[in-house]
Design a protein around this motif. Sequence first.
Motif, PDB file in Angstrom:
ATOM      1  N   GLN A 185       1.667  -7.840  -1.057  1.00  0.00           N
ATOM      2  CA  GLN A 185       2.953  -7.167  -1.191  1.00  0.00           C
ATOM      3  C   GLN A 185       3.235  -6.876  -2.662  1.00  0.00           C
ATOM      4  N   ALA A 186       4.040  -5.868  -2.888  1.00  0.00           N
ATOM      5  CA  ALA A 186       4.452  -5.549  -4.249  1.00  0.00           C
ATOM      6  C   ALA A 186       5.076  -6.780  -4.896  1.00  0.00           C
ATOM      7  N   LYS A 226       1.968  -3.402  -8.161  1.00  0.00           N
ATOM      8  CA  LYS A 226       2.786  -2.289  -7.711  1.00  0.00           C
ATOM      9  C   LYS A 226       1.980  -1.451  -6.724  1.00  0.00           C
ATOM     10  N   ALA A 227       2.678  -0.657  -5.949  1.00  0.00           N
ATOM     11  CA  ALA A 227       2.008   0.199  -4.976  1.00  0.00           C
ATOM     12  C   ALA A 227       0.989   1.118  -5.667  1.00  0.00           C
ATOM     13  N   GLU A 228       1.307   1.569  -6.862  1.00  0.00           N
ATOM     14  CA  GLU A 228       0.410   2.466  -7.591  1.00  0.00           C
ATOM     15  C   GLU A 228      -0.852   1.784  -8.111  1.00  0.00           C
ATOM     16  N   THR A 240      -2.809   0.351  -6.030  1.00  0.00           N
ATOM     17  CA  THR A 240      -3.710   0.467  -4.883  1.00  0.00           C
ATOM     18  C   THR A 240      -4.908   1.341  -5.233  1.00  0.00           C
ATOM     19  N   SER A 291       1.305  -3.181  -0.763  1.00  0.00           N
ATOM     20  CA  SER A 291       2.326  -2.603   0.106  1.00  0.00           C
ATOM     21  C   SER A 291       3.692  -2.705  -0.559  1.00  0.00           C
ATOM     22  N   SER A 292       4.462  -1.653  -0.419  1.00  0.00           N
ATOM     23  CA  SER A 292       5.788  -1.634  -1.059  1.00  0.00           C
ATOM     24  C   SER A 292       6.873  -2.035  -0.088  1.00  0.00           C
TER      25      SER A 292
END
Length: 123
Positions: A13-14, A87-89, A91, A122-123
């Motif tokens: 998770q984020a 963070k999601a970015e 990934t 995942s955000s």
Amino acid sequence: QVQLVESGGGLVQAGGSLRLSCAASGRTFSRNAMGWFRQAPGREREFVATISWSGGSTYYADSVKGRFTISRDNAKNTVYLQMNSLKAEDTAVYYCGVRLGGNYYDVHSYGYWGQGTQVTVSS
């Protein structure tokens, strides 16, 4: 045969953390700088971090500075990437490589790439 094997990726998770490992076999790279790069779908492989052969010098992409830490254990022929506050970015598939020359941030300066390890945030 020289081989780099990345491991430690997964789904997180984020805000979470992961620690990636890159183990080398076939020869020692204790006198080579090593680097981590990542590649997201549809994008080019980009620089993340690099570490000198002694571990005394490290450089990071601005996007991960203060969150990621690269380290190495030459006795184990292994390089690590501690990733915090994900963070999601972030990934992407993460790859490690051996620096063979050239600029530390240039993907073409590296060789002996591993198969990569998937990191999904995942955000």
